[in-house]
Design an enzyme around this catalytic site. Structure first.
Site, PDB file in Angstrom:
ATOM      1  N   PRO A  90       0.887  -0.951  -0.192  1.00  0.00           N
ATOM      2  CA  PRO A  90       0.006   0.262  -0.274  1.00  0.00           C
ATOM      3  C   PRO A  90       0.983   0.898   0.131  1.00  0.00           C
ATOM      4  O   PRO A  90       0.264   2.172   0.109  1.00  0.00           O
ATOM      5  CB  PRO A  90      -1.008   0.107   1.150  1.00  0.00           C
ATOM      6  CG  PRO A  90      -0.060  -1.232   1.966  1.00  0.00           C
ATOM      7  CD  PRO A  90       0.757  -1.856   1.280  1.00  0.00           C
ATOM      8  N   GLU A 117       2.534  -7.975   8.769  1.00  0.00           N
ATOM      9  CA  GLU A 117       2.777  -6.401   8.787  1.00  0.00           C
ATOM     10  C   GLU A 117       2.951  -6.210   7.524  1.00  0.00           C
ATOM     11  O   GLU A 117       3.523  -4.693   6.743  1.00  0.00           O
ATOM     12  CB  GLU A 117       3.585  -6.453   9.761  1.00  0.00           C
ATOM     13  CG  GLU A 117       2.724  -6.140  11.451  1.00  0.00           C
ATOM     14  CD  GLU A 117       1.422  -5.500  11.476  1.00  0.00           C
ATOM     15  OE1 GLU A 117       1.329  -4.300  10.971  1.00  0.00           O
ATOM     16  OE2 GLU A 117       0.376  -6.411  11.029  1.00  0.00           O
ATOM     17  N   ARG A 155      -5.073  -8.618 -20.604  1.00  0.00           N
ATOM     18  CA  ARG A 155      -5.872  -7.384 -21.726  1.00  0.00           C
ATOM     19  C   ARG A 155      -4.884  -7.296 -22.276  1.00  0.00           C
ATOM     20  O   ARG A 155      -6.106  -6.867 -23.691  1.00  0.00           O
ATOM     21  CB  ARG A 155      -7.410  -8.063 -21.291  1.00  0.00           C
ATOM     22  CG  ARG A 155      -7.302  -6.026 -20.119  1.00  0.00           C
ATOM     23  CD  ARG A 155      -8.145  -6.030 -19.621  1.00  0.00           C
ATOM     24  NE  ARG A 155      -9.888  -5.452 -19.921  1.00  0.00           N
ATOM     25  CZ  ARG A 155      -9.796  -4.887 -20.579  1.00  0.00           C
ATOM     26  NH1 ARG A 155      -8.846  -3.610 -20.590  1.00  0.00           N
ATOM     27  NH2 ARG A 155     -11.104  -5.134 -21.563  1.00  0.00           N
ATOM     28  N   ASP A 170     -11.238   1.890 -23.799  1.00  0.00           N
ATOM     29  CA  ASP A 170     -10.864   2.524 -21.991  1.00  0.00           C
ATOM     30  C   ASP A 170     -10.865   3.543 -21.941  1.00  0.00           C
ATOM     31  O   ASP A 170     -10.184   3.808 -22.661  1.00  0.00           O
ATOM     32  CB  ASP A 170     -10.488   0.995 -21.860  1.00  0.00           C
ATOM     33  CG  ASP A 170     -11.451  -0.188 -22.292  1.00  0.00           C
ATOM     34  OD1 ASP A 170     -12.091  -0.510 -23.171  1.00  0.00           O
ATOM     35  OD2 ASP A 170     -10.800  -1.317 -22.436  1.00  0.00           O
TER      36      ASP A 170
END
Ligand code: SAH
Length: 266
Positions: A90, A117, A155, A170
């Site tokens: 993150p 963690e 993709r 897209d």
């Protein structure tokens, strides 16, 4: 293109590899996903890959040695070849369509999935070439982020999407003719299908008109409008045509402001 996923839960990926686009891409030999059990690189018979954090505190941290060994094994398979070694975290920089478009040109990509963690920081410092986050939220493991990244890259591989699901239009897709450093495209325009009227909900008249030039212009305007209202950040540096500019001026003339989503606490 080969993806090497380093994880303590290789089985996590089995089901997603058995459906739709990923299944087709793997069966057609366009992509290859290899799952490596991190525990196979542990050096004790308990197959321990984690330990308590220095300095104390809750939770466990992935030890550096098994990850270093796993990555070294992958690198030994293609001597002299440099490929991205991605640590999911993150704290990493945000994954974007632009990065997917960059990575689809690679022959190989390794993905390191953390748990608990997180991963001993020395992996980010010395081993990973990229530290990547899929968004400002915290999951319990890097497996979903790895799956998501593989799907968005696969993709884009030539021949994986059929014509009926082409990626050209897209959201976020940078226009092909644009300058190389262009980071983002617009949001996609709205799509409608039959029936033309459903529960009293109609579809925009122009789409039924058969007038291709008007349809093209309507779609472009809707894509610009949506982007301007929801994601004005995407328009910064976007190469607008004269027609685009006139249309955006008209929107501004309506005195409607872009929707800026405030961050919490504001
Ligand atoms: N303590 C860490 C979170 C650990 S979550 C922190 O606060 O930053 C456990 C693992 O899940 C991470 O090592 C990472 O591999 C994965 N993960 C969780 N959220 C993620 C996200 N938004 N993007 C990418 N990986 C994520």
């Amino acid at each position: 293109m080969t993806f090497d996923v380093i994880t303590i839960f290789p089985d996590f990926f089995r089901s997603i590899l058995e459906y739709g686009l990923l299944k087709r891409a793997l069966a057609g030999g366009k992509a290859n996903i290899r799952l490596h059990d991190l525990r196979d690189f542990a050096d004790n018979h308990h197959r321990t890959v984690d330990d308590r954090p220095f300095g104390g505190g809750p939770g466990m941290v992935f030890k550096p040695e098994p990850i270093v060994k796993a990555v070294a094994k992958l690198q030994a398979e293609s001597p002299g070849q440099r490929f991205p070694v991605v640590l999911l975290s993150p704290q990493g920089s945000l994954f974007t369509q632009a990065l997917a478009e960059e990575w689809v040109r690679q022959e190989r990509l390794a993905l390191i999935c953390g748990r608990y963690e997180g991963v001993d920081e020395r992996i980010a410092e010395h081993v990973a070439t990229h530290e990547i986050s899929i968004g400002d939220f915290v999951l319990s493991g890097g497996e979903l982020p790895a799956a998501l990244i593989m799907e968005s890259v696969i993709r884009l591989l030539p021949g994986v999407l059929g014509n009926e699901e082409s990626a050209e239009q897209d959201s976020f897709t940078a226009p092909r003719a644009g300058p190389r450093d262009l980071r983002y495209g617009l949001l996609d325009f709205p799509h409608y299908t039959r029936p033309a009227e459903f529960q009293g909900w109609g579809v925009p008249e122009v789409l039924l008109s058969g007038n291709h030039e008007e349809i093209r212009r309507w779609r472009r305007q809707r894509a610009l409008e949506k982007t301007w209202r929801r994601r004005p950040d995407l328009l910064a540096g976007f190469p607008l045509s004269d027609e685009d500019r006139r249309w955006l001026e008209a929107l501004r003339g309506e005195k409607r402001e872009p929707v800026v989503i405030p961050s919490s606490g504001e």
